[in-house]
Scaffold this active site. Structure first.
Site, PDB file in Angstrom:
ATOM      1  CG  ASP A 157      -2.275   0.581   0.985  1.00 24.85           C
ATOM      2  OD1 ASP A 157      -2.404   1.375   0.032  1.00 24.85           O
ATOM      3  OD2 ASP A 157      -3.206   0.302   1.763  1.00 24.85           O
ATOM      4  CG  ASP A 212      -9.599   2.233  -0.677  1.00 27.57           C
ATOM      5  OD1 ASP A 212      -8.610   2.085  -1.425  1.00 27.57           O
ATOM      6  OD2 ASP A 212      -9.528   2.151   0.563  1.00 27.57           O
TER       7      ASP A 212
HETATM    8  C1  GLA Z   1      -5.964   1.421   1.543  1.00 31.72           C
HETATM    9  C2  GLA Z   1      -6.164   0.401   0.439  1.00 31.72           C
HETATM   10  C3  GLA Z   1      -7.302  -0.531   0.813  1.00 31.72           C
HETATM   11  C4  GLA Z   1      -6.987  -1.214   2.123  1.00 31.72           C
HETATM   12  C5  GLA Z   1      -6.716  -0.188   3.203  1.00 31.72           C
HETATM   13  C6  GLA Z   1      -6.175  -0.815   4.486  1.00 31.72           C
HETATM   14  O1  GLA Z   1      -7.052   2.268   1.644  1.00 31.72           O
HETATM   15  O2  GLA Z   1      -6.432   1.031  -0.786  1.00 31.72           O
HETATM   16  O3  GLA Z   1      -7.540  -1.478  -0.205  1.00 31.72           O
HETATM   17  O4  GLA Z   1      -5.873  -2.054   1.954  1.00 31.72           O
HETATM   18  O5  GLA Z   1      -5.754   0.771   2.787  1.00 31.72           O
HETATM   19  O6  GLA Z   1      -5.927   0.120   5.471  1.00 31.72           O
END
Ligand code: GLA
Length: 410
Positions: A157, A212
């Site tokens: 990430d 997301d």
């Molecule tokens: C980010 C990623 C998500 C998830 C969260 C976890 O937002 O894009 O897919 O992994 O972090 O904290």
């Protein structure tokens, strides 16, 4: 002469050894031969967020098998954020001892004993998005640890990465994984900020193209500093990206929300259909232990999955839009095609599609569907029934937020 040959041999040996030494630093090349079709699996985040522990993960692995998901092709059990405990005095990361008392190696062994694979999550920055220890400065050590545990997939990430450049940071973890020696799929998760489709092909096996996903069909959730996107919004953000995807390197429009309660039945079908047409990774994000028969039927529709997993690995494209109905096409192996109609409106829509008058052309991957010159048989992939052939014009009504999906074969 013999002496000269020997000297030359020694000199070249020194040069090879030296260049190998340099290669180690520059050798960020990912493991080839992984993810030749879009990865399929499950991830904890969409449903469970930080509430992960070894009991849940074991139960999900069991449910992956008992539900038929494994038979349908789902392989990876991916633990997202918040599995972490602390680093020890030598810098090695450990799982949270309360949530994962048996340790990651034991969990990986359990998952492997079921012929499934295990994925884990980290972050290129100082901390993960959930505030757990990130891998910045510990990349090689973490990669060694994951390899030792038997990890098969790493989602990496992009939170808390001040001062880092994405391309360099992801190349560092790729080099670290390579050095650790265990083939691990690398899922680049920097939300498409720094155009990973341009540099990602040699670095990772998939890259997120957007922020997301949110559990809604057509909405935007504004969190102030960032936004979460509905299924239709994410679909629109894939425009122009298909040329970058192919076997071993996929555009990732984020994990599935099917089964998390946000959708009507037609919307579930539409979400799954569009991710299949996009050759997107199919990473389920729901509770596999309790899913309904209806959800299971969507997630395990083998003929829709076959479109997603087609060996050519060509991402589909939008061919036309008419009165809120989009027509999408995806070339498949053996000159077959998948074609779907997506009704984005909240009203039923009439569709008329005269196959013989449509010379569907894929100008990037150079494929053509010519129904004027060839007759294609139609299989409706959601009813599972034969639906005639392309001699007859399609003339039907499509309910709101729903899809019609066909496989065409000569
Ligand atoms: C980010 C990623 C998500 C998830 C969260 C976890 O937002 O894009 O897919 O992994 O972090 O904290």
């Amino acid at each position: 002469m013999k002496k000269l040959c020997f000297t030359l041999f020694i000199v070249s040996l020194c040069l090879v050894t030296k260049s190998q030494g340099n290669n180690y630093i520059q050798n960020y090349h990912k493991f080839e031969g992984l993810a030749l079709t879009p990865p399929m699996g499950w991830n904890s985040w969409n449903k469970f967020a930080c509430n992960v522990d070894e009991k849940l993960i074991r139960e999900i692995a069991d449910a992956m098998i008992s539900s038929g998901m494994k038979d349908a092709g789902y392989t990876y059990i991916n633990i997202d954020d918040c599995w972490h405990g602390d680093r020890d005095s030598k810098g090695f990361i450990h799982p949270d001892p309360k949530r994962f008392p048996s340790g990651m190696k034991a969990l990986a062994d359990y998952i492997h004993s079921k012929s499934l694979k295990i994925g884990i999550y980290s972050d290129a920055g100082s901390q993960t998005c959930g505030g757990r220890p990130g891998s910045r400065g510990f990349e090689f050590q973490d990669a060694m640890t994951y390899a030792g545990w038997g990890i098969d997939y790493l989602k990496y990430d992009w939170c808390n990465t001040e001062g880092l450049k994405a391309e360099g940071a992801y190349k560092t973890i790729t080099a670290a994984l390579r050095k650790a020696g265990r083939p691990i799929v690398l899922s680049i998760c920097e939300w498409g900020n720094d155009i990973p489709w341009i540099w990602g092909q040699s670095v990772g096996h998939l890259w997120r193209t957007t922020g997301d996903i949110y559990n809604c069909f057509d909405c935007i959730i504004d969190h102030g500093t960032w936004k979460a996107w509905g299924v239709m919004q994410i679909l629109d953000k894939q425009e122009g990206l298909r040329k970058y995807a192919g076997p071993g390197h996929w555009n990732d429009p984020d994990m599935l929300e099917i089964g998390n309660g946000g959708f009507a039945p037609g919307e579930n079908r539409a979400h799954f259909t569009m991710w299949s047409m996009l050759a997107a990774p199919l990473i389920a994000g729901n509770d596999l232990r309790t899913m309904s028969k209806e959800i299971k039927e969507v997630l395990t529709n083998k003929e829709v999955i076959a479109v997603n997993q087609d060996a050519l690995g060509i991402q589909g494209f939008k061919w036309m839009v008419k009165d809120s109905v989009e027509t999408w096409c995806k070339p498949l192996k053996n000159d077959e095609w998948a074609i779907c109609f997506l009704n984005r409106s909240t009203r039923p829509k009439a569709i008329k599609f005269d196959w013989k008058k449509q010379e569907v052309t894929d100008t990037i991957f150079l494929k053509q569907l010519n129904a004027a010159a060839n007759v294609y048989n139609l299989k409706d992939l959601w009813t599972g029934k034969n639906a005639g052939n392309t001699q007859k014009e399609l003339d039907t009504i499509l309910p709101p937020h729903d899809v019609l999906m066909f496989r065409l074969s000569k």
